[in-house]
Design an enzyme around this catalytic site. Structure first.
Site, mmCIF file in Angstrom:
data_model
loop_
_atom_site.group_PDB
_atom_site.id
_atom_site.type_symbol
_atom_site.label_atom_id
_atom_site.label_comp_id
_atom_site.label_asym_id
_atom_site.label_seq_id
_atom_site.Cartn_x
_atom_site.Cartn_y
_atom_site.Cartn_z
ATOM 1 N N MET A 86 -11.410 3.172 -3.249
ATOM 2 C CA MET A 86 -11.936 4.266 -4.318
ATOM 3 C C MET A 86 -13.218 4.663 -3.932
ATOM 4 O O MET A 86 -13.854 5.168 -4.941
ATOM 5 C CB MET A 86 -11.916 3.462 -5.700
ATOM 6 C CG MET A 86 -10.589 2.982 -6.325
ATOM 7 S SD MET A 86 -11.254 1.798 -7.720
ATOM 8 C CE MET A 86 -11.655 0.279 -7.149
ATOM 9 N N GLY A 124 -2.435 5.479 3.376
ATOM 10 C CA GLY A 124 -2.132 4.676 4.621
ATOM 11 C C GLY A 124 -0.803 4.155 4.502
ATOM 12 O O GLY A 124 -0.315 3.890 3.253
ATOM 13 N N PRO A 142 0.683 -1.197 -0.112
ATOM 14 C CA PRO A 142 -0.032 0.025 0.038
ATOM 15 C C PRO A 142 0.817 1.089 0.024
ATOM 16 O O PRO A 142 0.125 2.300 -0.276
ATOM 17 C CB PRO A 142 -0.856 -0.001 1.274
ATOM 18 C CG PRO A 142 0.035 -0.967 2.143
ATOM 19 C CD PRO A 142 0.777 -1.986 1.341
ATOM 20 N N ASP A 160 2.910 1.500 -11.590
ATOM 21 C CA ASP A 160 1.442 2.444 -11.392
ATOM 22 C C ASP A 160 1.978 3.576 -10.590
ATOM 23 O O ASP A 160 2.886 3.597 -9.864
ATOM 24 C CB ASP A 160 0.715 1.654 -10.675
ATOM 25 C CG ASP A 160 -0.001 0.607 -11.729
ATOM 26 O OD1 ASP A 160 0.132 0.684 -12.916
ATOM 27 O OD2 ASP A 160 -1.241 -0.020 -11.095
ATOM 28 N N GLY A 189 0.201 -1.411 -7.397
ATOM 29 C CA GLY A 189 -0.063 -0.932 -6.024
ATOM 30 C C GLY A 189 -0.792 -2.061 -5.311
ATOM 31 O O GLY A 189 -1.614 -2.650 -6.072
ATOM 32 N N GLY A 190 -0.635 -2.268 -3.830
ATOM 33 C CA GLY A 190 -1.337 -3.188 -3.066
ATOM 34 C C GLY A 190 -0.925 -4.781 -3.592
ATOM 35 O O GLY A 190 0.004 -5.069 -3.871
ATOM 36 N N ASP A 191 -2.376 -5.313 -3.925
ATOM 37 C CA ASP A 191 -2.267 -6.595 -4.484
ATOM 38 C C ASP A 191 -2.727 -6.675 -5.883
ATOM 39 O O ASP A 191 -3.589 -5.817 -6.116
ATOM 40 C CB ASP A 191 -3.311 -7.655 -3.713
ATOM 41 C CG ASP A 191 -3.012 -8.858 -4.327
ATOM 42 O OD1 ASP A 191 -2.265 -9.786 -4.059
ATOM 43 O OD2 ASP A 191 -4.010 -9.313 -5.081
ATOM 44 N N THR A 214 -2.680 -6.020 0.200
ATOM 45 C CA THR A 214 -3.662 -5.135 -0.351
ATOM 46 C C THR A 214 -4.004 -3.891 0.624
ATOM 47 O O THR A 214 -3.872 -4.173 1.897
ATOM 48 C CB THR A 214 -4.874 -5.626 -0.447
ATOM 49 O OG1 THR A 214 -5.769 -4.884 -1.241
ATOM 50 C CG2 THR A 214 -5.527 -6.437 0.778
ATOM 51 N N ALA A 215 -4.208 -2.641 0.259
ATOM 52 C CA ALA A 215 -4.602 -1.696 0.957
ATOM 53 C C ALA A 215 -5.599 -1.784 2.152
ATOM 54 O O ALA A 215 -5.598 -1.259 3.373
ATOM 55 C CB ALA A 215 -4.957 -0.400 -0.005
ATOM 56 N N LYS A 226 -1.416 7.166 -13.891
ATOM 57 C CA LYS A 226 -2.023 8.363 -13.999
ATOM 58 C C LYS A 226 -1.066 9.201 -13.645
ATOM 59 O O LYS A 226 -1.068 9.725 -12.265
ATOM 60 C CB LYS A 226 -3.500 8.682 -13.576
ATOM 61 C CG LYS A 226 -4.531 9.555 -14.013
ATOM 62 C CD LYS A 226 -5.762 9.326 -13.818
ATOM 63 C CE LYS A 226 -6.048 8.961 -12.108
ATOM 64 N NZ LYS A 226 -7.402 9.030 -11.930
#
Ligand code: SAH
Length: 527
Positions: A186, A215, A26, A49, A102-104, A132-133, A71
């Site tokens: 999101m 986080g 995360p 990313d 990012g994350g998983d 994951t976050a 992005k």
């Protein structure tokens, strides 16, 4: 297609590289898995990313391609189709590709779509799961997603579409009834609408809820409240909050007061830019991360082998003729010992020599080879070393192993009383630019501290900083922490204020100076 099959096919045509989808975690770079770090270390190309920390990219070889596929601020994301095609193209060039997400990769990350595309294109792939976050960012915010006394279930939900939007496919009545923690990814944009929809469908308005932003990074912010008032509380915080953010709903949120360990670390919230030679150990970054800081790393100087090892080889062949061997850096120790080994000899070649180290860091590198420094001066600078050595080396033969450039003070001072030979054990070459990711953070004013560990680094930094960042340093918005008075003086002569200076002129001394400053700031805020 299996790996075996890919190999068989590649035996017929050009070799096809492997694509590894790696979960980056995360934010905190320490949350990458070992398998992820290994894949990065082997990669020829890394496609990453925007949620990926720049420090993770440092794990790839210096020569590996680093391709941004996220992005940028204010710009459209790279279309998924283009990313898929890019991965296939790189693999078909025979490259080992890491797709860093990012994350998983499989949790709201479109990782499965990429993997399916690779499969259909006949490109072999592997998945390295990530934190994951919903698990990582929440832990850092002091929210356990399950708790034996509070909840036995957790749901990860996408809050990308507004409830009621034609694109929204969620079963909201079921979510409102769900007997456990709800974690919305999101969900920042539609926070108000998500909370009111849940309440409208019967979820108690007093259910604890929190928004966790960024986080596990220095910008982590958590706002907690109840379903009924969280949107207003978030609104009141204004610009201090932003994506990426998770909405967490459930009784576990109320546990935060006792469990928010990360926000209580002494350097929490500080972004520190570490300027140091490439190839030096990652330990200095880890020291600061353990204390809660986010660390960016920018190499100003590169440590390289000497172009001509002849003089060092000749000195090694004549080690018997020396009495003292003097090291002024850990890099010098490593390079010299490596060369002894490369020449087919071992540590016994040093058996008769007295060893001097300029400071504890250099002595520690000796210690890794079970060598003990006979002398470490009280002040860890060339002057201190010269003064301590002078009486000991009078009339003796001294070998100085050091970088190809640096101060000549030791040779000159010791040369007055002893026979001194100096050899270059490694080469210092200037880095040509700061990493782009670091420049972006500097220019956005997101860096709190820069550490300076030598005067050479101070002047290199001055040359490398973009104008805007140089001004932020001059005005004191980005603060300098210096390792010694000599280094501070070098910074001041460039027109830069120094906000903290180590009283013991070592890396731990510098860390202590940052800690002292942080606790003084906290006291001032508390009073
Ligand atoms: N694959 C990622 C999720 C990608 S979707 C994972 O497994 O974590 C992007 C969303 O993830 C963001 O909108 C936000 O809701 C969440 N997110 C990612 N990083 C986060 C962080 N550091 N803090 C809070 N939320 C985060």
């Amino acid at each position: 297609m299996s790996l075996e099959e890919a190999r068989r096919r590649s035996a017929e045509g050009p070799p096809v590289g492997l694509v590894t989808l790696v979960g980056a975690g995360p934010g905190d770079p320490g949350l990458l898995t070992r398998a992820g770090a290994e894949a990065l270390g082997r990669a020829d190309a890394v496609v990453y990313d925007q949620l990926v920390q720049s420090r993770l990219l440092d794990l790839a070889r210096p020569g590996a391609d680093r391709i941004f596929a996220g992005k940028s601020r204010g710009k459209c994301p790279v279309p998924q189709g283009e990313i898929n095609a890019l991965l296939v193209r790189l693999a078909r060039e025979g490259k080992a590709v890491v797709r860093l997400k990012g994350g998983d990769p499989y949790v709201f990350g479109r990782g499965a779509e990429e993997a399916e595309y690779l499969h259909d294109a006949g490109v072999p792939f592997r998945i390295v799961p990530g934190v994951t976050a919903g698990v990582g960012a929440t832990s850092y915010a002091g929210i356990p997603v399950t708790h034996r006394e509070a909840t036995s279930a957790v749901a990860f939900v996408t809050g990308h579409n507004e409830p009621g939007d034609p694109a929204d496919r969620l079963d909201w009545p079921a979510l409102a009834r769900f007997p456990g923690t709800l974690v919305f990814y999101m969900g920042f944009r539609h926070l108000g609408s998500i909370c009111s929809t849940l309440v409208g469908l019967g979820k108690p308005p007093g259910t604890p809820a929190a928004l966790v932003c960024s986080g596990s990074t220095a910008s982590q912010r958590t706002v907690s409240g109840r379903l009924a008032d969280l949107p207003d509380r978030v609104e009141n915080e204004g610009d201090r909050l932003g994506a990426p953010a998770l909405l967490v709903v459930g009784d576990v949120v109320a546990r935060r007061d006792r469990l928010r360990w990360f926000e209580r670390l002494p350097l929490f919230g500080r972004v520190v830019l570490l300027i140091r030679p490439i190839g030096e150990s990652d330990r200095s970054a880890a020291d600061l991360e353990r204390l809660g800081a986010e660390v960016l790393v920018a190499p100003t100087v590169q440590i390289l082998p000497v172009g001509d090892a002849g003089p060092m080889d000749s000195a090694i062949a004549r080690l018997d003729s020396f009495d003292w061997l003097v090291f002024t850096s850990g890099n010098g120790v490593s390079a010299f010992l490596d060369r002894i080994e490369a020449l087919g000899r071992d540590l016994r070649a040093l058996g008769h020599l007295k060893l001097a180290a300029i400071g504890p860091g250099t002595a520690e590198v000796l210690g890794r080879s079970r060598l003990r420094a006979d002398l470490i001066p009280a002040s860890f600078r060339s002057e201190g070393l010269a003064e301590a050595l002078r009486p000991l080396v009078a009339g003796r033969r001294v070998l100085l192993a050091r970088a190809d450039r640096g101060r000549d003070l030791l040779r000159e001072e010791l040369g007055e009383v002893a026979e001194v030979e100096q050899v270059a054990a490694y080469r210092n070459a200037d880095a040509e630019a700061l990493p782009k990711t670091v420049v972006d953070r500097l220019e956005r004013g997101e860096v709190d501290w820069i550490t300076l560990t030598s005067s050479a680094i101070a002047s290199r930094l001055h040359g490398l900083l973009p104008d805007r960042a140089r001004q932020l340093v001059s005005s004191g918005s980005i603060r300098l922490a210096s390792i010694s008075p000599v280094t501070s003086e070098a910074a001041r002569s460039l027109g830069w204020p120094v906000a903290a200076e180590a009283s013991e002129h070592t890396w731990p001394g510098l860390v202590r100076a940052l800690l002292d400053e942080a606790s003084a700031t906290k006291d001032a805020e508390g009073s």
